[in-house]
Design an enzyme around this catalytic site. Structure first.
Site, mmCIF file in Angstrom:
data_model
loop_
_atom_site.group_PDB
_atom_site.id
_atom_site.type_symbol
_atom_site.label_atom_id
_atom_site.label_comp_id
_atom_site.label_asym_id
_atom_site.label_seq_id
_atom_site.Cartn_x
_atom_site.Cartn_y
_atom_site.Cartn_z
ATOM 1 N N TYR A 137 21.208 -8.497 -0.665
ATOM 2 C CA TYR A 137 20.411 -7.433 -0.046
ATOM 3 C C TYR A 137 18.962 -7.449 -0.557
ATOM 4 O O TYR A 137 18.330 -6.405 -0.679
ATOM 5 C CB TYR A 137 21.053 -6.055 -0.284
ATOM 6 C CG TYR A 137 22.497 -5.975 0.182
ATOM 7 C CD1 TYR A 137 22.787 -5.993 1.545
ATOM 8 C CD2 TYR A 137 23.562 -5.884 -0.708
ATOM 9 C CE1 TYR A 137 24.106 -5.942 1.985
ATOM 10 C CE2 TYR A 137 24.877 -5.825 -0.276
ATOM 11 C CZ TYR A 137 25.143 -5.855 1.066
ATOM 12 O OH TYR A 137 26.435 -5.803 1.501
ATOM 13 N N CYS A 184 0.829 -1.208 0.000
ATOM 14 C CA CYS A 184 0.000 0.000 0.000
ATOM 15 C C CYS A 184 0.860 1.253 0.000
ATOM 16 O O CYS A 184 0.839 2.036 0.957
ATOM 17 C CB CYS A 184 -0.909 -0.013 1.212
ATOM 18 S SG CYS A 184 -1.910 -1.477 1.251
HETATM 19 N N1 LLP Z 1 32.322 -4.686 4.958
HETATM 20 C C1 LLP Z 1 31.692 -3.726 5.605
HETATM 21 C C2 LLP Z 1 32.257 -3.170 6.815
HETATM 22 C C3 LLP Z 1 30.470 -3.237 5.116
HETATM 23 O O1 LLP Z 1 29.858 -2.266 5.756
HETATM 24 C C4 LLP Z 1 29.911 -3.799 3.944
HETATM 25 C C5 LLP Z 1 28.623 -3.329 3.420
HETATM 26 C C6 LLP Z 1 30.622 -4.832 3.308
HETATM 27 C C7 LLP Z 1 31.830 -5.249 3.832
HETATM 28 C C8 LLP Z 1 30.114 -5.507 2.080
HETATM 29 O O2 LLP Z 1 29.948 -4.645 1.035
HETATM 30 P P1 LLP Z 1 29.576 -5.213 -0.414
HETATM 31 O O3 LLP Z 1 30.734 -6.046 -0.915
HETATM 32 O O4 LLP Z 1 28.370 -6.028 -0.282
HETATM 33 O O5 LLP Z 1 29.381 -4.009 -1.216
HETATM 34 N N2 LLP Z 1 21.957 -2.603 1.563
HETATM 35 C C9 LLP Z 1 22.849 -1.951 0.619
HETATM 36 C C10 LLP Z 1 24.288 -2.289 0.859
HETATM 37 C C11 LLP Z 1 24.752 -1.897 2.220
HETATM 38 C C12 LLP Z 1 26.168 -2.294 2.413
HETATM 39 C C13 LLP Z 1 26.598 -2.072 3.785
HETATM 40 N N3 LLP Z 1 27.911 -2.499 4.045
HETATM 41 C C14 LLP Z 1 22.410 -2.327 -0.789
HETATM 42 O O6 LLP Z 1 21.428 -3.023 -0.944
HETATM 43 O O7 LLP Z 1 23.023 -1.883 -1.760
#
Ligand code: LLP
Length: 452
Positions: free
Chosen positions: A411, A382
Site C-alpha cells: 500500500y 504543498c
Molecule cells: N481481502 C479483501 C476483501 C480486502 O478488502 C483486503 C484489504 C484484503 C483481502 C487484504 O488485506 P491485507 O492482508 O492486506 O490486510 N490501504 C490500507 C489497507 C486497505 C485494505 C483493504 N482491503 C492500508 O494501507 O493499510
C-alpha cells in the site's frame, strides 16, 4: 551504471552483527551493512541503487518476497491441505510482483478491472483469479466474464443482478462466493475495518441479506454458488476476531444448508511490524488460527469442514520493500523542532497521512550511528500534513543524505499519486547482488500523456 552490471558486492556482515539488528523486525531478511558502511538489501548497496536509479526509489528484496509467499503456501498446506492462499494484489499489483506470487503457488485477488488486467498481463491464469470490488460495473463484469475468472466475490444485490444478466447473455455460468458482513470487526483503524455491520462491503448477516443472496444465487441458472467470503479488517495484530467471524459464518452455513458452500474464504488482514516495537503474529500463527477457527466453528455446527482460503496482501509484501529518499533540506526552528525534507512524501507513501501510520527511518550511510534529537521527516508536497514520520530517530543528517524507510512494500506505491505533478517512483527488485528495474520512474511526459 546499473548495479546489475556490476560485480556482486563483497559479502557484507549480517545485519545482526553490524548494528541494524534492532531493525530486523521491519527490514527484509537480507538487510546488512556493506563494507563501506552503507545499508544493503539483497546484496545491493542502497546508495549505489539510489545513484543509479534516482530517488525516491522503491526497492523489493525478491528473495524475501519468494520466501514469504512460500511460507504462506507451506503453512496452508500443513494446517489445511488443499486450502488456497490468495494474494490480495491491491497491496501492490506490479507485474513482477504478481509473477513472484503466482510462481510461489498463490492465487490472486483483484479488486477492479485494472487489477484484473494486470493479473492477466502478468500471466496469472484466469481460473486462479478472484474478482472483488464493492461496485463492479458493467464493463468490469464483461471483462471478468470474457477472461473466465475462477470466482467472483459478490458484494451486493445490484451487482448480483448485473452479473446474472451478463452471464445469461453470454450463455455461461459464473462461479461466485457470497461476501458476508459478519458483524465482527478486527481491532484496527476504522478506515481499514470492514467486518462491522455499518460497512459498505458485503451482504449483512444480521438483516438476512446474506441468506437471501445465497438463495438468489442458488436459484440462478447463470450463477454457481462456490462458497462464502468474509474479510474482517486489515493490519490486525490480534487475531481474536477470527473465531467469532468463523462461528457466525458456520451458523449461517448450517441455517442455509452447507452442501454447496464448498469454499470458505476468510479474507486477509495479518498485520506487519512497521515499527520496532510492533510484534505481529507469524504467518504460521495466522494460518493456524484461521484454520482452527473454521474447524472448531464448523464442527460445533455439525457440518463438514469446507475447503479453506485466505487472502493476505500486506503480510506478503510489506516487509520485503523499502523506500529510499534523498534529503533536500534541513530546517531548524529553535526551541521547536528540526524539519528534514525528503524528495517524496504523500504521493508515494500516503499511509502516514491517511491512517496516522508510523514508520521507522534509517540513514543509509552508517545507520547504526548514535541518533540525535528526534526530527520531523516531511515530504515535498504543498501540505503541512505531508509528514512521513512525526518523530524520526536518526543520526545527524544533512542535504544529500539518503534515508531508508522500511516496510513500505504494501500500500505504498500501490496508493501513489501525482499530486503536485510529482512523478511516481521507480521500483527495483534486488536479489543476490543483482538489481532489475521492474517499473521505471514516471516522466514529465507521462504526466502529460493523457492531456488532450
Ligand atoms: N481481502 C479483501 C476483501 C480486502 O478488502 C483486503 C484489504 C484484503 C483481502 C487484504 O488485506 P491485507 O492482508 O492486506 O490486510 N490501504 C490500507 C489497507 C486497505 C485494505 C483493504 N482491503 C492500508 O494501507 O493499510
Amino acid at each position: 551504471m546499473s548495479p546489475s552490471q556490476e560485480a556482486p558486492l563483497a559479502r557484507p556482515e549480517p545485519a545482526s552483527a553490524a548494528g541494524v539488528s534492532a531493525y530486523a523486525q521491519v527490514l527484509p531478511s537480507s538487510a546488512e551493512i556493506g563494507p563501506d558502511g552503507h545499508l544493503a538489501i539483497g546484496g545491493c548497496d542502497l546508495a549505489e541503487l539510489a545513484d543509479a536509479h534516482g530517488t525516491p526509489l522503491v526497492v523489493y528484496d525478491e528473495g524475501h518476497l519468494r520466501r514469504t509467499a512460500h511460507d504462506f503456501a507451506d503453512a496452508m498446506s500443513r494446517h489445511a491441505p488443499g486450502g488456497e492462499v490468495v494474494y490480495a494484489s491491491k497491496a501492490y499489483w506490479g507485474l513482477a510482483m504478481l509473477r513472484v506470487v503466482h510462481e510461489a503457488g498463490l492465487a490472486v485477488d483483484v479488486a477492479s478491472g485494472g487489477e484484473l488486467h494486470a493479473a492477466l498481463a502478468a500471466g496469472v491464469p484466469a481460473d486462479r483469479i478472484y474478482m472483488h470490488g464493492n461496485n463492479k460495473d458493467e464493463r468490469e463484469i464483461e471483462e471478468l466474464l470474457a477472461a473466465r475468472v475462477g470466482a467472483v466475490v459478490l458484494d451486493g444485490f445490484d451487482e448480483l443482478d448485473r452479473l446474472e444478466r451478463a452471464a445469461a447473455a453470454r450463455g455461461v455460468t459464473q462461479r461466485v462466493l457470497v461476501r458476508v458482513t459478519p458483524g465482527v470487526s478486527g481491532d484496527t483503524h476504522e478506515y481499514i475495518s470492514t467486518g462491522q455491520v455499518d460497512s459498505k462491503f458485503g451482504f449483512p448477516l444480521a438483516s438476512g441479506d446474506a441468506a437471501a443472496a445465497i438463495e438468489r444465487v442458488r436459484e440462478s441458472p447463470s450463477l454457481e454458488l462456490g462458497g462464502l467470503h468474509v474479510h474482517i479488517g486489515s493490519q490486525l495484530l490480534d487475531l481474536s476476531g477470527f473465531p467469532s467471524a468463523a462461528a457466525v459464518l458456520a451458523r449461517l452455513a448450517r441455517e442455509v444448508g452447507a452442501e454447496d458452500l464448498g469454499l470458505i474464504n476468510m479474507g486477509g488482514g495479518l498485520g506487519v511490524a512497521y515499527t520496532r516495537d510492533q510484534r505481529p503474529p507469524s504467518i504460521d500463527e495466522f494460518v493456524a488460527t484461521v484454520v482452527e477457527a473454521v474447524r472448531a466453528a464448523w464442527s460445533a455446527e455439525g457440518i463438514p469442514m469446507p475447503r479453506l482460503a485466505i487472502e493476505p496482501g500486506r503480510a506478503v509484501v510489506a516487509r520485503a520493500g523499502v523506500t529510499v529518499y534523498r534529503v533536500g533540506g534541513v530546517k531548524d526552528i529553535p526551541g521547536v523542532r528540526r524539519y528534514v525534507s525528503v524528495d517524496g512524501g504523500m504521493s508515494d507513501l500516503l499511509r502516514p497521512m491517511l491512517y496516522g501510520a508510523t514508520y521507522e527511518a534509517l540513514r543509509v550511510t552508517r545507520p547504526a550511528d548514535e541518533p540525535v534529537e528526534p526530527v520531523r521527516l516531511v515530504g515535498k508536497h504543498c501540505e503541512s500534513g505531508d509528514v512521513l514520520i512525526s518523530e524520526a530517530h536518526l543520526p545527524e543528517v544533512a542535504a544529500g543524505d539518503l534515508i531508508c524507510l522500511p516496510a513500505t512494500g504494501a500500500y505504498g506505491v500501490a496508493m501513489a499519486s501525482n499530486y503536485n505533478g510529482v512523478p511516481r517512483p521507480a521500483v527495483v527488485f534486488v536479489d543476490e547482488g543483482h538489481a532489475r528495474v521492474v517499473a521505471r520512474r514516471e516522466t514529465y511526459a507521462d504526466l502529460l500523456s493523457r492531456e488532450l
